[in-house]
Design an enzyme around this catalytic site. Structure first.
Site, PDB file in Angstrom:
ATOM      1  N   LYS A  64      41.052  36.445  38.076  1.00 56.18           N
ATOM      2  CA  LYS A  64      41.868  35.225  38.704  1.00 56.18           C
ATOM      3  C   LYS A  64      43.309  35.249  38.128  1.00 56.18           C
ATOM      4  O   LYS A  64      43.213  34.797  36.911  1.00 56.18           O
ATOM      5  CB  LYS A  64      41.529  34.202  39.220  1.00 56.18           C
ATOM      6  CG  LYS A  64      42.450  33.732  40.269  1.00 56.18           C
ATOM      7  CD  LYS A  64      42.412  32.161  41.364  1.00 56.18           C
ATOM      8  CE  LYS A  64      43.200  32.087  41.710  1.00 56.18           C
ATOM      9  NZ  LYS A  64      43.983  32.273  42.441  1.00 56.18           N
ATOM     10  N   PHE A 110      43.625  45.304  44.061  1.00 52.28           N
ATOM     11  CA  PHE A 110      42.562  45.385  44.562  1.00 52.28           C
ATOM     12  C   PHE A 110      41.332  45.382  45.513  1.00 52.28           C
ATOM     13  O   PHE A 110      40.372  45.146  45.489  1.00 52.28           O
ATOM     14  CB  PHE A 110      41.876  43.519  43.558  1.00 52.28           C
ATOM     15  CG  PHE A 110      42.577  41.991  44.612  1.00 52.28           C
ATOM     16  CD1 PHE A 110      43.023  42.244  45.957  1.00 52.28           C
ATOM     17  CD2 PHE A 110      43.866  41.478  44.131  1.00 52.28           C
ATOM     18  CE1 PHE A 110      43.748  41.347  45.799  1.00 52.28           C
ATOM     19  CE2 PHE A 110      44.574  40.700  44.020  1.00 52.28           C
ATOM     20  CZ  PHE A 110      44.825  40.591  44.924  1.00 52.28           C
ATOM     21  N   ARG A 146      40.813  32.698  55.474  1.00 51.60           N
ATOM     22  CA  ARG A 146      40.070  32.297  54.259  1.00 51.60           C
ATOM     23  C   ARG A 146      38.385  32.509  55.564  1.00 51.60           C
ATOM     24  O   ARG A 146      38.213  32.311  56.515  1.00 51.60           O
ATOM     25  CB  ARG A 146      40.434  30.680  54.472  1.00 51.60           C
ATOM     26  CG  ARG A 146      39.693  30.604  53.183  1.00 51.60           C
ATOM     27  CD  ARG A 146      40.934  28.680  53.491  1.00 51.60           C
ATOM     28  NE  ARG A 146      41.952  29.176  52.280  1.00 51.60           N
ATOM     29  CZ  ARG A 146      42.926  29.250  51.725  1.00 51.60           C
ATOM     30  NH1 ARG A 146      41.700  29.818  50.912  1.00 51.60           N
ATOM     31  NH2 ARG A 146      44.111  29.571  51.926  1.00 51.60           N
ATOM     32  N   LYS A 206      37.004  31.841  45.043  1.00 54.02           N
ATOM     33  CA  LYS A 206      37.610  31.729  44.419  1.00 54.02           C
ATOM     34  C   LYS A 206      37.132  30.985  42.618  1.00 54.02           C
ATOM     35  O   LYS A 206      36.388  30.000  43.714  1.00 54.02           O
ATOM     36  CB  LYS A 206      38.870  31.141  44.112  1.00 54.02           C
ATOM     37  CG  LYS A 206      39.023  29.755  44.689  1.00 54.02           C
ATOM     38  CD  LYS A 206      40.648  29.593  45.104  1.00 54.02           C
ATOM     39  CE  LYS A 206      40.969  28.389  45.898  1.00 54.02           C
ATOM     40  NZ  LYS A 206      42.271  28.184  46.092  1.00 54.02           N
TER      41      LYS A 206
END
Length: 279
Positions: free
Chosen positions: A46, A118, A188, A194
């Site tokens: 991350k 990404f 989301r 995460k």
């Protein structure tokens, strides 16, 4: 396991980004939980950078501001959308935030900034195939500051925990997990996760509360409010300089915490920084 040194504090006196566009349809991460199966995901570090969306013409922030960048920086970018992170390196978030928030780009500051990509949002391929395609496309472009965020497969939760420990010890913020068969979905969702050793969230500054004792004459705490209306005080995590010049009311700050109280307030909440792309 192959690792890539992929993190990054803040200058809130730098001007806000000047041009406003539509907010990009970013995919946002949910929190990793024990019921998730790591082997179903690809894992990357991350990056503690500034989220950016390339729409084929401009780099846009999460909140819809157009980044002011040197022409040469994006001259050879592809005409297809890219989702990624502007990044300067671990421990250099303050420098990065100052650079990307300017009305006019400073050439020397952008020489070290990279756009770490990404995902390919416009592709309908599952992520594992999008990842392979994106890696090939970026390699063919040969733009040194346009780079692929390398992905890794881990076998189980134990291997994931070891990887998290390694990344954290090296100064990284945590891990991102992308479901191998998932499509790109805005908002989301559970296909993007995460995982960190601490939690963080954002709140809006309502007021400055006066300091006492050694902080007399300075800010003692921030009174903040979350998007869902919860109010609480942030009184730790500040340097003396930040207490003398606190983020103004109306600005958005990020805080760290460890779980929630029975009333839903963040436990051990501590100021981290002002949100980088906030106006």
């Amino acid at each position: 396991m192959k690792m890539v040194s992929l993190v990054l504090p803040l200058l809130w006196l730098t001007p806000s980004l000047p041009v406003l566009a539509a907010e990009p349809p970013l995919q946002l991460a949910a929190e990793y939980a024990p019921h998730h199966h790591p082997a179903e995901y690809l894992v990357s570090e991350k990056l503690d950078g500034v989220r950016a969306w390339w729409n084929g013409r401009e780099l846009i922030s999460r909140s819809g501001h157009v980044f002011a960048v040197p022409d040469w920086f994006v001259a050879d970018f592809p005409d297809t959308p890219l989702d990624g992170e502007l990044w300067l390196g671990r421990g250099r978030f303050a420098e990065l935030s100052a650079a990307v928030r300017r009305y006019q780009p400073v050439e020397r500051e952008w020489r070290d900034i990279r756009f770490m990509v990404f995902d390919l949002p416009a592709s309908t391929l599952p992520f594992e195939q999008r990842a392979a395609l994106l890696e090939q496309q970026l390699a063919a472009l040969k733009v040194p500051w346009l780079q692929w965020v390398e992905q890794h497969w881990v076998a189980d939760a134990a291997a994931l925990a070891i990887l998290l420990e390694q990344v954290t010890e090296q100064g990284g913020e945590g891990l991102m997990l992308r479901h191998r068969t998932s499509s790109y979905q805005s908002g989301r969702n559970q296909d993007l996760l995460k995982l960190k050793q601490f939690q963080d969230a954002e709140a809006t500054v309502l007021a400055h509360l006066p300091g006492q004792g050694k902080y007399a004459g300075m800010m003692g705490a921030l009174l903040v409010e979350t998007d869902d209306g919860r109010r609480f005080k942030l009184g730790t995590g500040f340097s003396d300089e930040q207490r003398r010049n606190p983020p103004p009311p109306g600005s958005q700050v990020t805080y760290r915490y460890r779980g929630e109280t029975a009333t839903g307030l963040p436990r051990f909440a501590s100021f981290w920084r002002v949100r980088a792309d906030a106006p």
